[in-house]
Design a protein around this motif. Structure first.
Motif, PDB file in Angstrom:
ATOM      1  N   VAL A  76       0.841  -1.206   0.000  1.00  0.00           N
ATOM      2  CA  VAL A  76       0.000   0.000   0.000  1.00  0.00           C
ATOM      3  C   VAL A  76       0.873   1.253   0.000  1.00  0.00           C
ATOM      4  N   VAL A  77       1.932   1.251   0.841  1.00  0.00           N
ATOM      5  CA  VAL A  77       2.818   2.417   0.904  1.00  0.00           C
ATOM      6  C   VAL A  77       3.569   2.590  -0.421  1.00  0.00           C
ATOM      7  N   PHE A  78       4.050   1.488  -0.992  1.00  0.00           N
ATOM      8  CA  PHE A  78       4.713   1.560  -2.302  1.00  0.00           C
ATOM      9  C   PHE A  78       3.783   2.180  -3.349  1.00  0.00           C
ATOM     10  N   ALA A  79       2.522   1.742  -3.344  1.00  0.00           N
ATOM     11  CA  ALA A  79       1.565   2.240  -4.338  1.00  0.00           C
ATOM     12  C   ALA A  79       1.304   3.737  -4.151  1.00  0.00           C
ATOM     13  N   LYS A  80       1.184   4.178  -2.907  1.00  0.00           N
ATOM     14  CA  LYS A  80       0.924   5.589  -2.642  1.00  0.00           C
ATOM     15  C   LYS A  80       2.112   6.458  -3.071  1.00  0.00           C
TER      16      LYS A  80
ATOM     17  N   TYR B  40      11.068  -7.471  -3.403  1.00  0.00           N
ATOM     18  CA  TYR B  40      11.251  -8.399  -4.521  1.00  0.00           C
ATOM     19  C   TYR B  40      11.962  -9.684  -4.066  1.00  0.00           C
ATOM     20  N   LEU B  41      12.947  -9.550  -3.187  1.00  0.00           N
ATOM     21  CA  LEU B  41      13.685 -10.723  -2.708  1.00  0.00           C
ATOM     22  C   LEU B  41      12.790 -11.663  -1.913  1.00  0.00           C
ATOM     23  N   LYS B  42      11.734 -11.118  -1.315  1.00  0.00           N
ATOM     24  CA  LYS B  42      10.799 -11.942  -0.549  1.00  0.00           C
ATOM     25  C   LYS B  42       9.612 -12.395  -1.390  1.00  0.00           C
ATOM     26  N   GLN B  43       9.229 -11.564  -2.376  1.00  0.00           N
ATOM     27  CA  GLN B  43       8.087 -11.889  -3.238  1.00  0.00           C
ATOM     28  C   GLN B  43       8.441 -11.564  -4.696  1.00  0.00           C
ATOM     29  N   PRO B  44       9.171 -12.442  -5.359  1.00  0.00           N
ATOM     30  CA  PRO B  44       9.640 -12.176  -6.728  1.00  0.00           C
ATOM     31  C   PRO B  44       8.529 -11.871  -7.727  1.00  0.00           C
ATOM     32  N   ALA B  45       7.316 -12.307  -7.442  1.00  0.00           N
ATOM     33  CA  ALA B  45       6.199 -12.095  -8.383  1.00  0.00           C
ATOM     34  C   ALA B  45       5.873 -10.625  -8.592  1.00  0.00           C
ATOM     35  N   ILE B  46       6.317  -9.746  -7.701  1.00  0.00           N
ATOM     36  CA  ILE B  46       5.991  -8.320  -7.859  1.00  0.00           C
ATOM     37  C   ILE B  46       6.679  -7.715  -9.078  1.00  0.00           C
ATOM     38  N   VAL B  47       7.633  -8.444  -9.661  1.00  0.00           N
ATOM     39  CA  VAL B  47       8.333  -7.922 -10.833  1.00  0.00           C
ATOM     40  C   VAL B  47       7.347  -7.596 -11.954  1.00  0.00           C
TER      41      VAL B  47
ATOM     42  N   TYR C 288       6.000  -4.016 -11.107  1.00  0.00           N
ATOM     43  CA  TYR C 288       6.865  -2.856 -10.937  1.00  0.00           C
ATOM     44  C   TYR C 288       7.997  -2.718 -11.951  1.00  0.00           C
ATOM     45  N   LEU C 289       8.247  -3.735 -12.784  1.00  0.00           N
ATOM     46  CA  LEU C 289       9.427  -3.689 -13.651  1.00  0.00           C
ATOM     47  C   LEU C 289       9.403  -2.484 -14.592  1.00  0.00           C
ATOM     48  N   ASN C 290       8.285  -2.250 -15.246  1.00  0.00           N
ATOM     49  CA  ASN C 290       8.207  -1.113 -16.180  1.00  0.00           C
ATOM     50  C   ASN C 290       8.381   0.222 -15.469  1.00  0.00           C
ATOM     51  N   PHE C 291       7.841   0.313 -14.254  1.00  0.00           N
ATOM     52  CA  PHE C 291       7.970   1.552 -13.490  1.00  0.00           C
ATOM     53  C   PHE C 291       9.437   1.803 -13.104  1.00  0.00           C
ATOM     54  N   ILE C 292      10.144   0.739 -12.739  1.00  0.00           N
ATOM     55  CA  ILE C 292      11.573   0.870 -12.416  1.00  0.00           C
ATOM     56  C   ILE C 292      12.342   1.390 -13.623  1.00  0.00           C
TER      57      ILE C 292
ATOM     58  N   LYS D 101      21.827  -2.148 -11.009  1.00  0.00           N
ATOM     59  CA  LYS D 101      22.090  -3.554 -10.704  1.00  0.00           C
ATOM     60  C   LYS D 101      20.824  -4.282 -10.253  1.00  0.00           C
ATOM     61  N   VAL D 102      19.966  -3.577  -9.511  1.00  0.00           N
ATOM     62  CA  VAL D 102      18.683  -4.175  -9.121  1.00  0.00           C
ATOM     63  C   VAL D 102      17.868  -4.510 -10.370  1.00  0.00           C
ATOM     64  N   TYR D 103      17.786  -3.559 -11.279  1.00  0.00           N
ATOM     65  CA  TYR D 103      17.028  -3.768 -12.516  1.00  0.00           C
ATOM     66  C   TYR D 103      17.651  -4.883 -13.359  1.00  0.00           C
ATOM     67  N   GLU D 104      18.978  -4.880 -13.484  1.00  0.00           N
ATOM     68  CA  GLU D 104      19.655  -5.930 -14.267  1.00  0.00           C
ATOM     69  C   GLU D 104      19.385  -7.304 -13.688  1.00  0.00           C
ATOM     70  N   ASN D 105      19.373  -7.414 -12.368  1.00  0.00           N
ATOM     71  CA  ASN D 105      19.100  -8.703 -11.735  1.00  0.00           C
ATOM     72  C   ASN D 105      17.685  -9.169 -12.041  1.00  0.00           C
ATOM     73  N   MET D 106      16.735  -8.238 -12.003  1.00  0.00           N
ATOM     74  CA  MET D 106      15.342  -8.605 -12.277  1.00  0.00           C
ATOM     75  C   MET D 106      15.161  -9.082 -13.709  1.00  0.00           C
ATOM     76  N   ILE D 107      15.737  -8.347 -14.682  1.00  0.00           N
ATOM     77  CA  ILE D 107      15.511  -8.744 -16.077  1.00  0.00           C
ATOM     78  C   ILE D 107      16.328  -9.973 -16.451  1.00  0.00           C
ATOM     79  N   SER D 108      17.458 -10.203 -15.740  1.00  0.00           N
ATOM     80  CA  SER D 108      18.255 -11.402 -16.034  1.00  0.00           C
ATOM     81  C   SER D 108      17.475 -12.665 -15.692  1.00  0.00           C
ATOM     82  N   LYS D 109      16.627 -12.567 -14.640  1.00  0.00           N
ATOM     83  CA  LYS D 109      15.793 -13.730 -14.271  1.00  0.00           C
ATOM     84  C   LYS D 109      14.741 -14.016 -15.341  1.00  0.00           C
ATOM     85  N   LEU D 110      14.470 -12.994 -16.166  1.00  0.00           N
ATOM     86  CA  LEU D 110      13.497 -13.155 -17.252  1.00  0.00           C
ATOM     87  C   LEU D 110      14.185 -13.449 -18.583  1.00  0.00           C
TER      88      LEU D 110
END
Length: 416
Positions: A152-156, A193-200, A203-207, A238-247
């Motif tokens: 909720v805080v992230f969304a706000k 993300y490290l606890k809930q990878p599905a949020i990618v 949020y990926l496009n926003f990042i 590096k955070v973004y690179e790690n996320m897209i590398s998993k994809l």
């Protein structure tokens, strides 16, 4: 009410003195039972009536001994002080220091457009408050697995960033503050993300949008003129690179920028003779400053080789105190004699990262913060003070602070 209780305390001049007073609140006291005989007793005061004879103290003692034995079994015999502190930390239950409601206006109450157009100081203050709320998410929510509330805080805050992006921000100071808000957003979001990878998926496009706006070619030189923003930029990439590398993807352009930032830090910020990083690239010289700590403590550090150990040595000698860190070197004219506990979690993380998690490094980490944790349990009811004076024990009359509370919880989590 117990009358004329004698107990020892540390006064504002760091001197021990005996006080005699009526007891209205719980604490540790030395009570004279009969001439020449006294006992140290911990008083508990309950808001409910109950028959004390019904309390099974054998069970309480047995439970405490079990916890103590369990903790001590993991700690070598020579680390006597560490054994005591480990037990104290275990019993402190620092989760009780959570701020249940945000001490600032709710995120949607900020009128960023009006503030930017009418009051630059207020706009900058709004950005600082939003950043504090954001950086407190880990200690306030993620550590306790309150992922829904964190979302909720992230969304706000995402909505607030969207609102900011609609402004035509030309002021350089404001632009850098906005950039840092976006980059901190990526850093804290990575914790979720490290606890809930599905949020990618959410949020990926926003990042990517935030990275593109921060690293806009026309403003890139401005953004990379400060060591904190450099560290945050490298980390966010590096955070973004790690996320897209998993994809199964990669971004060569961003990777090149990350390499440039690494080289920029070594060539333009690092002063080998002083073992410090300049705060701003335009500074002709520099003393130790708190912003260089973040090159070591974010998810992805941006200094390598022998620089981290040299930086840590400087931070320890020039910024560290047992109650928190100075913002500037104790030898700098900018040092105002104030200490901030909120930096201690970053400092301990940098130490554990550098030294590895071993028995020896754990002992060092505990000893670095034991006075702060003991002070929290001794003086504070409901929160952790935002600022201490240089001498540590003299606490300023500052209100409890959301980010400081959250970082104290994060620190406790690292130590346990």
């Amino acid at each position: 009410i117990i009358s004329s209780v004698k107990h020892e305390m540390i006064n504002r001049n760091l001197k021990k003195e005996m006080l005699s007073e009526d007891l209205f609140s719980p604490g540790d006291f030395e009570i004279t039972l009969e001439p020449l005989e006294s006992k140290k007793i911990h008083f508990y005061i309950s808001c409910k009536e109950f028959d004390i004879s019904s309390v099974n103290f054998d069970d309480i003692i047995s439970e405490n001994n079990y916890v103590l034995d369990k903790l001590n079994s993991k700690i070598p015999e020579e680390f006597v002080q560490l054994k005591d502190l480990a037990y104290g930390v275990e019993k402190l239950d620092i989760g009780d220091y959570m701020v249940k409601t945000l001490p600032y206006k709710t995120v949607q109450d900020y009128d960023l457009k009006i503030d930017y157009e009418t009051n630059k100081f207020k706009f900058l203050q709004d950005l600082d408050n939003l950043t504090d709320i954001l950086c407190a998410i880990e200690g306030q929510y993620l550590i306790f697995e309150r992922y829904k509330e964190a979302g909720v805080v992230f969304a706000k805050i995402r909505r607030a960033i969207r609102e900011i992006d609609e402004l035509d921000v030309q002021d350089e100071e404001c632009y850098v503050k906005i950039a840092n808000l976006k980059l901190w957003y990526i850093e804290i979001l990575n914790k979720l993300y490290l606890k809930q990878p599905a949020i990618v998926d959410i949020y990926l496009n926003f990042i990517k949008e935030m990275l593109d706006s921060v690293l806009n070619k026309g403003r890139q030189e401005l953004v990379l003129s400060n060591i904190l923003t450099c560290a945050l930029c490298y980390n966010a990439i590096k955070v973004y690179e790690n996320m897209i590398s998993k994809l199964g993807f990669e971004d060569e352009k961003l990777n090149e920028i990350a390499i440039c930032i690494k080289n920029l830090i070594i060539d333009k910020f690092w002063l080998e003779d002083k073992k410090v990083l300049k705060r701003n690239i335009s500074d002709e010289t520099a003393n130790a400053n708190i912003e260089m700590l973040f090159t070591l403590s974010l998810s992805y550090p941006c200094v390598f080789g022998n620089i981290p150990i040299k930086l840590l040595d400087t931070i320890f000698k020039e910024l560290y105190t047992p109650y928190g860190l100075r913002m500037y070197s104790k030898r700098s004219l900018l040092n105002d004699g104030l200490i901030y506990p909120k930096y201690m979690a970053h400092f301990v993380k940098a130490n554990l990262r550098q030294n590895g998690i071993t028995r020896a490094s754990q002992k060092i980490a505990f000893n670095l913060v034991k006075e702060l944790i003991q002070d929290i349990s001794k003086y504070v009811s409901g929160g952790v003070k935002k600022i201490y004076h240089e001498n540590g024990a003299d606490i300023m009359e500052e209100s409890y602070d959301l980010l400081t509370n959250a970082e104290a919880i994060r620190l406790y989590d690292m130590l346990t």
